[in-house]
Design an enzyme around this catalytic site. Structure first.
Site, PDB file in Angstrom:
ATOM      1  N   VAL A  14       0.831  -1.211   0.000  1.00 18.02           N
ATOM      2  CA  VAL A  14       0.000   0.000   0.000  1.00 18.02           C
ATOM      3  C   VAL A  14       0.861   1.253   0.000  1.00 18.02           C
ATOM      4  O   VAL A  14       0.682   2.153  -0.812  1.00 18.02           O
ATOM      5  CB  VAL A  14      -0.949   0.000   1.221  1.00 18.02           C
ATOM      6  N   ARG A  37      14.041  -3.850   4.006  1.00 17.04           N
ATOM      7  CA  ARG A  37      13.127  -3.256   3.031  1.00 17.04           C
ATOM      8  C   ARG A  37      13.644  -1.887   2.578  1.00 17.04           C
ATOM      9  O   ARG A  37      13.643  -1.574   1.382  1.00 17.04           O
ATOM     10  CB  ARG A  37      11.736  -3.130   3.652  1.00 17.04           C
ATOM     11  N   CYS A 266      -6.623  -8.548   3.152  1.00 17.05           N
ATOM     12  CA  CYS A 266      -7.873  -7.782   3.269  1.00 17.05           C
ATOM     13  C   CYS A 266      -9.104  -8.665   3.471  1.00 17.05           C
ATOM     14  O   CYS A 266      -9.685  -8.676   4.558  1.00 17.05           O
ATOM     15  CB  CYS A 266      -8.081  -6.919   2.016  1.00 17.05           C
TER      16      CYS A 266
END
Length: 425
Positions: A14, A37, A266
């Site tokens: 996201v 990351r 989700c």
């Protein structure tokens, strides 16, 4: 407020696409607590494959540059110059399916330590109605020493990212926005309007925006649960579910849902957030939880169906070599979060089968770390398998000589014609 300088907290599926889009117009600070990351993104590589190296390298900027672009960091001290903070951290559930707000609250605490008067904090993470103002705002106040709606403001604009989808990208999906005051709501809406070409919908309150997000995925979850139950019923009747759905789909208002495993960050998680809040109000949500129970049990159902097929063909179960094609939660995407394929693996192992997992998209180290399972990019074509299960419809699997892979073939995604497999879900 001066020209926006935006800090995006959480650079996953996201946060990174959002940060990159904003970086085309504003100076953006991308923050993530995972140093690995941060390091890979600084090198111009996105392991989630949402952003190309070319695009990422084009927007990267230096730490002290005031020009538009993206500066990536894991140092909290670098966040102090921002006047907009956008939170895109995960909101998972625990082993008992209870919401876990820890990442959200820790992100709020981090922001609170650098929050300046006049700043706006926008949450995108999926939560239950009320979480932004009732759970996150007190943390911001306590960490910053500032007062809500006097010194700082908040907004909620739920993420609408579809991992692996190169058509419905962040700017092409209409965005819900909201704010803690009318003025804050306008600032939040104006900010997103500057990059979202599909437009925005300004909700009347933060709670309305929060509720809209959780029902989006709860609705999909319930619809998939319905067709999963239909598949079970029609299986008992000897009727092909997909032929039924194709026939029913000739009516203009029939919804085109298909049976399958429901995982990911989700659909398989969000309904529990709504259910948790409903129960706090003394209401037990029957339909939402029934749909969750059914979908959560689909892995066990598939495993039992495969075992029945093997028994019918006089194949051994204990010690059988079973090939699982795919472990990500959806096709053509490396995302393994909350994948329900692991339920099939675990159930088959309970029967004594030897399970081999093949997925060219998944990161083997991540699969081992998250699920303690070995995953290979390719399978051994010379090895004989008693059964093979097509669990994820990656493009690489669609050209396989599926019938030659194993004695028994089960196709969860109905990728192949019925004549080429023994059974489809």
């Amino acid at each position: 407020m001066s020209v926006p300088e935006i800090a995006v907290i959480g650079l996953g599926y996201v946060g990174l696409p959002l940060a990159v889009e904003f970086a085309g117009k504003y100076p953006v600070i991308g923050f993530d607590i995972k140093q690995a990351r941060v390091d890979e993104l600084k090198r111009g590589h996105d392991a989630t494959l949402e952003i190309t190296s070319e695009h990422l390298n084009a927007v990267l900027r230096g730490k002290h540059s005031d020009a538009p672009g993206l500066f990536i960091t894991s140092n909290c001290d670098d966040l102090g110059s921002a006047n907009y903070y956008i939170v895109t951290v995960p909101t998972p559930t625990d082993k008992n399916n209870r919401p876990v707000l820890t990442p959200l609250l820790k992100a709020s605490e981090t922001i609170g330590r650098v929050l300046k008067p006049g700043a706006v904090v926008i949450y995108e993470s999926t939560v239950y109605p009320g979480a932004t103002e009732e759970d996150c705002v007190p943390v911001l106040e306590r960490s910053s020493g500032l007062r809500f709606n006097r010194d700082f403001f908040v907004g909620y604009s739920p993420e609408r990212i579809n991992p692996g989808d190169k058509e419905h990208t962040v700017t092409k999906i209409k965005k819900i926005t909201s704010g803690s005051t009318p003025e804050a709501a306008k600032k939040v809406d104006d900010l997103y309007c500057s990059i979202i070409t599909a437009g925005t919908h300004r909700a009347s309150s933060i709670k309305v925006a929060e509720a809209a997000k959780v029902i989006e995925n709860s609705q999909r979850d319930i619809n998939i649960a319905f067709v999963n139950e239909l598949a079970m019923i029609f299986n008992l009747m000897g009727i092909d579910t997909h032929e039924v759905l194709a026939a029913a789909g000739t009516k203009w208002n029939f919804l085109p849902f298909k049976p399958g495993l429901v995982g990911g960050h989700c659909i398989g998680v969000d309904p529990y957030y709504l259910a948790q809040k409903a129960q706090e109000y003394g209401y037990h949500p029957e339909i939402i939880l029934a749909g969750r129970r059914l979908n959560d049990n689909m892995g066990k159902y598939v495993a039992s169906e495969v075992v029945k097929l093997m028994i019918a063909q006089d194949l051994k179960i204990k010690g059988a070599n079973v090939l699982i094609l795919g472990i990500t939660f959806k096709e053509n995407c490396p995302d393994i979060r909350n994948t329900r394929v692991v339920d099939i693996v675990n159930e088959l192992r309970q029967y004594g089968a030897e399970v081999e997992i093949c997925d060219p998209w998944a990161n083997p180290e991540e699969v081992m770390r998250e699920y303690n399972l070995t995953c290979h990019a390719e399978f051994d074509p010379s090895r004989h398998y008693e059964a093979a299960i097509l669990a994820v419809a990656h493009d690489q699997f669609k050209t396989l000589p599926i019938r030659a892979l194993a004695t028994c073939i089960y196709d969860i995604k109905s990728t192949f014609p019925p004549s080429q497999v023994d059974k489809r879900l």
